[in-house]
Design an enzyme around this catalytic site. Structure first.
Site, PDB file in Angstrom:
ATOM      1  N   ARG A  38      39.067  55.646  36.709  1.00  0.00           N
ATOM      2  CA  ARG A  38      39.792  56.156  35.533  1.00  0.00           C
ATOM      3  C   ARG A  38      39.619  55.247  34.325  1.00  0.00           C
ATOM      4  O   ARG A  38      39.344  55.706  33.215  1.00  0.00           O
ATOM      5  CB  ARG A  38      41.285  56.281  35.866  1.00  0.00           C
ATOM      6  CG  ARG A  38      41.659  57.399  36.824  1.00  0.00           C
ATOM      7  CD  ARG A  38      43.171  57.546  36.849  1.00  0.00           C
ATOM      8  NE  ARG A  38      43.615  58.554  37.799  1.00  0.00           N
ATOM      9  CZ  ARG A  38      44.051  58.286  39.021  1.00  0.00           C
ATOM     10  NH1 ARG A  38      44.089  57.032  39.433  1.00  0.00           N
ATOM     11  NH2 ARG A  38      44.441  59.246  39.822  1.00  0.00           N
ATOM     12  N   ASP A  68      27.895  52.239  39.361  1.00  0.00           N
ATOM     13  CA  ASP A  68      28.916  52.583  40.341  1.00  0.00           C
ATOM     14  C   ASP A  68      28.165  53.208  41.501  1.00  0.00           C
ATOM     15  O   ASP A  68      27.639  54.318  41.378  1.00  0.00           O
ATOM     16  CB  ASP A  68      29.935  53.580  39.765  1.00  0.00           C
ATOM     17  CG  ASP A  68      31.107  53.825  40.702  1.00  0.00           C
ATOM     18  OD1 ASP A  68      30.868  53.891  41.927  1.00  0.00           O
ATOM     19  OD2 ASP A  68      32.250  53.956  40.231  1.00  0.00           O
ATOM     20  N   ALA A  99      40.143  43.900  34.959  1.00  0.00           N
ATOM     21  CA  ALA A  99      40.315  44.648  36.216  1.00  0.00           C
ATOM     22  C   ALA A  99      41.023  43.803  37.260  1.00  0.00           C
ATOM     23  O   ALA A  99      42.232  43.953  37.490  1.00  0.00           O
ATOM     24  CB  ALA A  99      38.954  45.117  36.727  1.00  0.00           C
ATOM     25  N   ARG A 100      40.293  42.913  37.926  1.00  0.00           N
ATOM     26  CA  ARG A 100      40.840  42.075  38.982  1.00  0.00           C
ATOM     27  C   ARG A 100      40.250  40.678  38.872  1.00  0.00           C
ATOM     28  O   ARG A 100      39.053  40.508  38.691  1.00  0.00           O
ATOM     29  CB  ARG A 100      40.505  42.645  40.372  1.00  0.00           C
ATOM     30  CG  ARG A 100      41.103  44.011  40.664  1.00  0.00           C
ATOM     31  CD  ARG A 100      42.616  43.930  40.879  1.00  0.00           C
ATOM     32  NE  ARG A 100      43.164  45.216  41.295  1.00  0.00           N
ATOM     33  CZ  ARG A 100      43.553  46.176  40.478  1.00  0.00           C
ATOM     34  NH1 ARG A 100      43.436  45.999  39.163  1.00  0.00           N
ATOM     35  NH2 ARG A 100      44.043  47.306  40.940  1.00  0.00           N
ATOM     36  N   ASP A 131      41.456  38.895  31.144  1.00  0.00           N
ATOM     37  CA  ASP A 131      42.889  39.200  31.224  1.00  0.00           C
ATOM     38  C   ASP A 131      43.457  38.963  32.621  1.00  0.00           C
ATOM     39  O   ASP A 131      44.667  38.921  32.792  1.00  0.00           O
ATOM     40  CB  ASP A 131      43.125  40.664  30.819  1.00  0.00           C
ATOM     41  CG  ASP A 131      44.605  41.036  30.768  1.00  0.00           C
ATOM     42  OD1 ASP A 131      45.368  40.316  30.093  1.00  0.00           O
ATOM     43  OD2 ASP A 131      44.992  42.033  31.402  1.00  0.00           O
ATOM     44  N   GLU A 145      47.388  33.554  39.516  1.00  0.00           N
ATOM     45  CA  GLU A 145      48.258  33.701  38.341  1.00  0.00           C
ATOM     46  C   GLU A 145      49.656  33.189  38.671  1.00  0.00           C
ATOM     47  O   GLU A 145      50.111  33.311  39.811  1.00  0.00           O
ATOM     48  CB  GLU A 145      48.309  35.171  37.915  1.00  0.00           C
ATOM     49  CG  GLU A 145      46.947  35.741  37.524  1.00  0.00           C
ATOM     50  CD  GLU A 145      47.001  37.216  37.125  1.00  0.00           C
ATOM     51  OE1 GLU A 145      48.113  37.776  37.066  1.00  0.00           O
ATOM     52  OE2 GLU A 145      45.942  37.813  36.885  1.00  0.00           O
ATOM     53  N   HIS A 150      47.353  38.604  31.548  1.00  0.00           N
ATOM     54  CA  HIS A 150      47.468  39.838  32.326  1.00  0.00           C
ATOM     55  C   HIS A 150      48.310  40.878  31.577  1.00  0.00           C
ATOM     56  O   HIS A 150      49.335  41.369  32.061  1.00  0.00           O
ATOM     57  CB  HIS A 150      48.081  39.560  33.705  1.00  0.00           C
ATOM     58  CG  HIS A 150      47.684  40.596  34.721  1.00  0.00           C
ATOM     59  ND1 HIS A 150      47.535  40.317  36.056  1.00  0.00           N
ATOM     60  CD2 HIS A 150      47.402  41.920  34.594  1.00  0.00           C
ATOM     61  CE1 HIS A 150      47.183  41.407  36.713  1.00  0.00           C
ATOM     62  NE2 HIS A 150      47.108  42.401  35.846  1.00  0.00           N
ATOM     63  N   ALA A 173      48.485  46.178  31.393  1.00  0.00           N
ATOM     64  CA  ALA A 173      49.452  47.276  31.532  1.00  0.00           C
ATOM     65  C   ALA A 173      50.680  47.082  30.660  1.00  0.00           C
ATOM     66  O   ALA A 173      51.618  47.887  30.719  1.00  0.00           O
ATOM     67  CB  ALA A 173      49.878  47.402  32.997  1.00  0.00           C
TER      68      ALA A 173
END
Length: 527
Positions: A148, A168, A228-229, A253, A258, A277, A280
């Site tokens: 997404r 991908d 992302a991660r 980010d 963390e 981070h 969101a």
């Protein structure tokens, strides 16, 4: 009915529930108090602070649903909730726009030197010539992972008149064409992109997928973005690559650990933009995740289906009695198929044989999809969202039922199509134990709960012994081995169960051995 809203849930989400239910708001809820009051509530709404442990769930007398206002559900004991029949929901898409826009913001901030320009301006400096940036227009953006968020970034980048190439391994040409992007290999992306943004889940396969070796293959002036991660990009290598000028800049980010401390390798490196981070963290996203979960709780307490359940959807006791023992096996068959498949999937066909065909096998097919998609998706795939995610990726899914099974009382066969190639994996139960009994034309007997290396090889003396010696040299213990046979002359398949992760160097060494046709890892810890 009573709803407990903890951890600072958005007032808009609470307002939705207050239309019909009594809502008790506890923004800072000590664990002891949660244990004390949980028996009186029908629904619980949390973010990340409250830990919904097995002890909490065991004390809940009336609880029907737990809603997590966000994506991650690590603070909820899902197996305990499922065992007690409590639905667990989250908001998997609530922060998609926020994370997508943050990626674009980081790209722009980095390319135009906005953070350092602002910092020096605040000190009274005027460094107009020093902080000349680069334009996005006409540049090539490499998107690694087209879920997404990755798809959303690609769409916005094209509005900036960027050329977008995407890696991908599980997206097919039809889906890529609909998104307007060019599919490329991983090497093609890192060698040709001016900007590279990662949007993959963190798995054993993606952990450290961009390190110094990959950065040295990139174009001069390349810039990297990770929203992302943490762990997908090797942080120490990135810091060194920017210092040496191998990479022109980076915007990060998310981090391996963390919160980040001042001795973190990325802190203080000129050319690297860091945020704590914030992907969101928008006002709209916080409202959206709260209202999403509130709507799910509202539906559940009215007995309606919930579209974002992360645990098992309701099934009649009669059907569950038949299919229940096969759910884990079906998921493992899907995980095996995705690990062994070559290229993006276009079709999935699940064939059921035997007595199991007498009931609705839809949930078993969903379990196959869950195992198939979980290793490759950014967010967790569950029994509710798996079919929709498959449709989004252009995967055509079908079921076939054959009343009689020849070799086994019941058999589940998963067949996936990748371009012109097909792969089949079949499994059954021996008592209550799930076993994989066929991979393509090879007859096997494999425990689908282990870390495996699957090697088709020539059937001649010395091949198996050579591999055993090689594993010993790398300190990887082989705990079990099975050899599958086929009617194809001089061809067998070797399946090794190993106790340790298999290093890339060992995998390459195995593939290079004479007589080995291929070697693939099936890591069920990632399924």
């Amino acid at each position: 009915m009573k709803v407990l809203a903890a951890d600072g849930i958005s007032p808009k989400g609470i307002a939705l529930l207050e239309k019909e239910f009594e809502v008790v708001v506890k923004d800072k809820l000590p664990a002891e108090e949660l244990l004390e009051i949980i028996p009186e509530f029908d629904a619980l709404m949390v973010r990340s602070a409250s830990k919904v442990t097995k002890e909490v769930i065991d004390r809940a007398k009336k609880l029907k649903i737990i809603g997590r206002a966000g994506v991650g559900v690590d603070n909820i004991d899902i197996p305990a909730a499922t065992a007690k029949g409590i639905v667990v929901i989250n908001s998997p898409g609530g922060n998609t726009i926020a994370a997508t826009e943050h990626t674009m913001a980081m790209m722009l901030a980095m390319s135009r030197n906005i953070p350092i320009a602002n910092e020096t301006m605040q000190k009274g400096e005027w460094n107009r010539k020093k902080y000349v940036g680069v334009e996005l227009r006409g540049k090539t953006l490499g998107v690694i992972g087209m879920g997404r968020i990755g798809s959303g970034v690609a769409k916005r980048a094209m509005a900036f008149e960027m050329n977008v190439i995407a890696y991908d391994p599980y997206i097919n040409e039809e889906r890529a064409k609909a998104l307007g992007v060019k599919v490329a290999t991983f090497d093609e992306v890192i060698q040709n992109a001016d900007f590279i943004t990662v949007h993959m889940p963190l798995t054993p396969d993606t952990k450290g997928m961009i390190g110094m070796a990959q950065m040295k293959q990139m174009k001069k002036g390349v810039r990297l973005i990770n929203c992302a991660r943490g762990g997908i990009i090797v942080e120490e290598d990135l810091a060194e690559a920017v210092k040496q000028g191998i990479v022109a800049g980076a915007a990060i980010d998310v981090y391996t650990s963390e919160p980040v401390t001042k001795d973190h390798p990325l802190v203080g490196v000129p050319g690297i933009v860091l945020t704590p981070h914030l992907g969101a963290s928008t006002a709209e996203a916080q409202v959206r995740v709260s209202t999403d979960v509130a709507e799910g709780i509202f539906a559940c307490l009215h007995g309606d289906p919930v579209a974002t359940a992360v645990n098992m959807a309701p099934v009649s006791p009669q059907v569950m009695q038949v299919i229940g023992p096969y759910l884990n096996l079906a998921e493992r068959l899907g995980g095996t198929a995705i690990a062994l498949a070559d290229g993006p999937l276009t079709q999935l066909e699940v064939t059921y044989q035997g007595e199991i065909t007498d009931v609705n096998t839809g949930m078993l097919t969903t379990a196959v999809l869950k195992g198939l998609l979980n290793p490759i998706m950014e967010s967790e795939v569950n029994y509710v969202n798996a079919p929709g995610l498959a449709r989004d990726r252009g995967l055509k899914v079908s079921e076939v039922k054959v009343a009689e099974a020849t070799d086994f009382a019941n058999l589940i066969t998963v067949k996936v199509q990748t371009g012109k190639k097909t792969l089949t994996v079949a499994g059954t139960l021996f008592g209550t134990e799930g076993r994989i009994v066929r991979i393509d034309d090879f007859r096997v007997d494999v425990d689908p709960h282990a870390r495996l290396l699957v090697c088709p090889h020539i059937n001649r003396p010395g091949v198996i012994g050579t591999i055993g010696t090689l594993f010993g040299q790398y300190g990887v213990n082989i705990s079990a081995m099975a050899v599958g046979q086929t009617d194809i002359e001089n061809t067998n398949i070797m399946i090794l169960t190993v106790d340790n992760d298999i290093p890339d160097e060992l995998l390459k060494a195995v593939k290079a051995l004479e007589g080995i046709f291929d070697a693939k890892i099936v890591n069920y810890a990632a399924v």
